[in-house]
Design an enzyme around this catalytic site. Sequence first.
Site, PDB file in Angstrom:
ATOM      1  N   ASP A 128       0.646  -1.224   0.311  1.00 50.61           N
ATOM      2  CA  ASP A 128       0.206  -0.056   0.047  1.00 50.61           C
ATOM      3  C   ASP A 128       1.054   1.376  -0.178  1.00 50.61           C
ATOM      4  O   ASP A 128       0.488   2.249  -0.499  1.00 50.61           O
ATOM      5  CB  ASP A 128      -1.341  -0.108   1.242  1.00 50.61           C
ATOM      6  CG  ASP A 128      -0.105  -0.024   2.743  1.00 50.61           C
ATOM      7  OD1 ASP A 128       0.864   0.176   2.109  1.00 50.61           O
ATOM      8  OD2 ASP A 128      -0.770  -0.129   3.751  1.00 50.61           O
ATOM      9  N   HIS A 129       1.906   1.001   0.386  1.00 53.76           N
ATOM     10  CA  HIS A 129       2.711   2.268   0.515  1.00 53.76           C
ATOM     11  C   HIS A 129       3.880   2.453  -0.750  1.00 53.76           C
ATOM     12  O   HIS A 129       4.007   4.238  -1.014  1.00 53.76           O
ATOM     13  CB  HIS A 129       4.019   1.668   1.774  1.00 53.76           C
ATOM     14  CG  HIS A 129       3.488   2.858   2.673  1.00 53.76           C
ATOM     15  ND1 HIS A 129       2.344   2.013   3.712  1.00 53.76           N
ATOM     16  CD2 HIS A 129       4.324   3.215   3.831  1.00 53.76           C
ATOM     17  CE1 HIS A 129       1.969   2.350   5.165  1.00 53.76           C
ATOM     18  NE2 HIS A 129       3.101   3.133   5.041  1.00 53.76           N
ATOM     19  N   ASP A 193       3.645  -0.535  11.830  1.00 57.65           N
ATOM     20  CA  ASP A 193       3.048   0.749  11.287  1.00 57.65           C
ATOM     21  C   ASP A 193       2.113   1.591  12.807  1.00 57.65           C
ATOM     22  O   ASP A 193       1.970   0.280  13.201  1.00 57.65           O
ATOM     23  CB  ASP A 193       2.324   1.434   9.564  1.00 57.65           C
ATOM     24  CG  ASP A 193       1.538   2.530   9.276  1.00 57.65           C
ATOM     25  OD1 ASP A 193       2.363   2.504   8.504  1.00 57.65           O
ATOM     26  OD2 ASP A 193       1.038   2.635   9.618  1.00 57.65           O
ATOM     27  N   ARG A 474      -1.666  12.606  10.545  1.00 57.59           N
ATOM     28  CA  ARG A 474      -0.423  13.152  10.910  1.00 57.59           C
ATOM     29  C   ARG A 474      -0.809  14.658   9.548  1.00 57.59           C
ATOM     30  O   ARG A 474      -0.985  14.106   7.848  1.00 57.59           O
ATOM     31  CB  ARG A 474       0.557  11.985  10.176  1.00 57.59           C
ATOM     32  CG  ARG A 474       1.423  12.486  11.176  1.00 57.59           C
ATOM     33  CD  ARG A 474       2.113  10.939  11.435  1.00 57.59           C
ATOM     34  NE  ARG A 474       1.795  10.517  12.549  1.00 57.59           N
ATOM     35  CZ  ARG A 474       2.300   9.210  12.902  1.00 57.59           C
ATOM     36  NH1 ARG A 474       2.830   8.624  11.515  1.00 57.59           N
ATOM     37  NH2 ARG A 474       1.994   8.219  14.085  1.00 57.59           N
ATOM     38  N   SER A 672       5.564   7.740  12.713  1.00 54.83           N
ATOM     39  CA  SER A 672       5.547   6.846  12.221  1.00 54.83           C
ATOM     40  C   SER A 672       6.564   5.567  12.972  1.00 54.83           C
ATOM     41  O   SER A 672       7.284   6.239  13.684  1.00 54.83           O
ATOM     42  CB  SER A 672       6.121   6.958  10.840  1.00 54.83           C
ATOM     43  OG  SER A 672       5.166   7.154   9.551  1.00 54.83           O
ATOM     44  N   ARG A 674       8.491   3.342  12.062  1.00 49.45           N
ATOM     45  CA  ARG A 674       9.972   3.924  11.218  1.00 49.45           C
ATOM     46  C   ARG A 674      10.702   2.801  11.597  1.00 49.45           C
ATOM     47  O   ARG A 674      11.731   3.985  12.538  1.00 49.45           O
ATOM     48  CB  ARG A 674       9.367   5.038  10.834  1.00 49.45           C
ATOM     49  CG  ARG A 674      10.228   4.966   8.820  1.00 49.45           C
ATOM     50  CD  ARG A 674      10.102   6.167   8.486  1.00 49.45           C
ATOM     51  NE  ARG A 674       9.127   6.510   7.857  1.00 49.45           N
ATOM     52  CZ  ARG A 674       8.200   7.721   7.299  1.00 49.45           C
ATOM     53  NH1 ARG A 674       8.866   8.031   7.642  1.00 49.45           N
ATOM     54  NH2 ARG A 674       7.224   7.953   7.474  1.00 49.45           N
TER      55      ARG A 674
END
Length: 789
Positions: A128-129, A193, A474, A672, A674
């Site tokens: 999806d990213h 995520d 965000r 995020s 991340r």
Amino acid sequence: MISAYLSQQTSRVTRRAFRQISARSLATQHNPVVEKNCSSITPPYAKLTKNLALVQRILDNRPLTLAEKVVYSHLTNPEETIPVRGETYLKLSPDRVAMQDASAQMALLQFMLSGMPTTAVPSSIHCDHLIAANEGADKDVAESILANKEIFDFLESGAKKYGVAFWKPGSGIIHQIVLENYAAPGGLMLGTDSHTPNAGGLGMVAIGVGGADAVDAMAAIPWELKAPNVIGVKLTGSLGSWASPKDVILKMAGLLTVRGGTGHIIEYFGEGVNTLSCTGMATMCNMGAEVGATTSLFPYTSSMRSYLDATGRRAVSTAADANSQFLRADPGAYYDKVIEINLSEIEPHINGPFTPDLSTPLSKFKDFITENGWKDDLTSSLIGSCTNSSYQDMSRAASIAKQATDAGVDIKSQFLVTPGSEQIRATIERDGQQRVFEDAGGQVLANACGPCIGQWKRSEKKGEENAILTSFNRNFRSRNDGNAQTMNFLAAPEIVTAMAFAGKLSFNPMTDSLFDKDGKAFRFNPPTGDDLPYQGFEAGRATYEPPSPTPTPDPSVQISINPKSNRLQALDAFEPWNGEELKDIRVLVKVKGKCTTDHISAAGPWLKFKGHLENIAENTLIGAQNADNGKVNLVTDITNNNQDTIPEVAKSYKRQGIEWTVIADHNYGEGSAREHAALQVRYLGSPVIISRSFARIHETNLKKQGVLPLTFKNDTDYEKIQGGDVIETEGLKNLAPGSPVKLIVTKSDGSKVSIDVVHTLSEDQLQWIREGSALNLIKKNVAAAASAI
């Protein structure tokens, strides 16, 4: 009374119109949602309640919050633990792992090093990213598949080899897919995520983590979490016609700030809970990440049952019904903090810019714009994303758009719509909402993250100050379009849609008028929309057919990585710590103010390097502001006194064998989940990060990669260190949980300053530091187990 009557009539007409469109479209419903095999989706309630009984006996049968019941019931060895909120490190056994394609690359690369033949728990990968918004849904998906073929092939082959469910590009956003397929009341899920808590809308404890944490769960290693405190949010009343669940969490973000939920689970309770839709509750849980909460969740409700049934999981709802006592807090349960919100008093809110906790009621937003001297111009309006792309969201927004187009009111800003999944896209196509958006001048984008995470090929307003309004979660500077001057304001989809027809930030759709095609005053009626589709969900195109929840692993699949690839790079293990004090650590940069994971490891165009550590390290801290000179991404190389970018100086230090650190402000690493923000600093040579405070996920990610996170004992000691200072430690040789550590800081004039710092390492986490990373420890343990056979 007359206005209320007219509003009711308009609502009925609008809803009837959509149902008529739906009825006319029934011939196109070729793939309705069917019942799923829920054997791997339904939580093991018998085991969980048995575990919980053991814990309750240890805790003298005191009443427990729902958060405690779900978390404690997932203890790996419940009889060996005495949970104490905010103190005890818990070893947990998650039920499931979900990964999005950007973070799955590194998670899979790490899992490959673990030596495991398959995942220990059901796991999924969601593409999806890596889909950029440009020309529209299908064209953008096709372009992404071509541009990212190497990555998608790698992820799909890894999924086949290890038995992971693989959701193709265009199938939907991870959190919407999880809500539609995998989330279940009382379950425990880890997701790579930060918005994984979205599944809390179905009563699941769903926690955002880094890839190394996901590897723990997939490798059957107990996952460690400090027992969270619990914030109870008591909801009373019911939302008014213009208010939405998004407005509740926007208001809460203003109350709690981006740090207020750190170390806590947010648990909703009270009679107001039963007035909310399942997807509305998911929206509130999704944005709990913006206040730093570990996760958020709701007790099991009838709207959850309806949603489970509508999405083909009646077996889950039946099991949940039989365990309803387990799925709500005990009477008299204690919350560390209680917030009371009367839903009847909630009005629409708009949050921003540049931070999700700057919350302004809609009634005061016009004055807010004027006071700040911003141009009263809305350049782009975007709805959807993982936060607000449910059928209810799309229906309410479409009801607003239909009112305007029926009156001949033209849209005044760019209008982009992101469905959350193929299921949502196909259903709103069948039922007419998509046609309404397109008739209004909107563009429907791919079922993907798109502009919300910076995957937006926006050609307008480059380098110009401008305002956009979105239903995203965000809004950090530069996040959406790479332009630091784009102000992103967050609102509910129906508010975003209404304001798109005005093109003005000052417009209040509840009170202000526009002009219709005849030049007469036009006022919006409140939005309307069903929680669930009248004709049931449409599964969508066969191209995006859901994979098996638990695919059979195929060990014969070969995963190859081209050594010349600039997208994928096999990982080398980090070196273990030598057990000595750190010496001659240079301060690369002292960061001022907000430094999110977007600042530390930018997304957008950098997403294509998520599987190549050396290449993505080129963006390390490029968004950070240097406290010493006020500049972004500009520091002094103390070896030659030249100024250069942060990654260039870090690389120079690495080549010279110079270890370095970052001095950071509050909530370092918010945003995020991340893990690249931790991997990159480790790769470039930083053994330690020192901050006023850390965001939860990032602090754990640093530990996982063998980077020591230290916090100033005295907040003001942050002021005593500058870039270029040299640091050594005292106390690391005897490092233990809770042990003191000192920094001896040598200033440029040769003077020395002693500073006390603290850490939050548990005994298990100390092993990660000693071994050089958590992955090194997993690999060592797997090898030891294999040799013992």
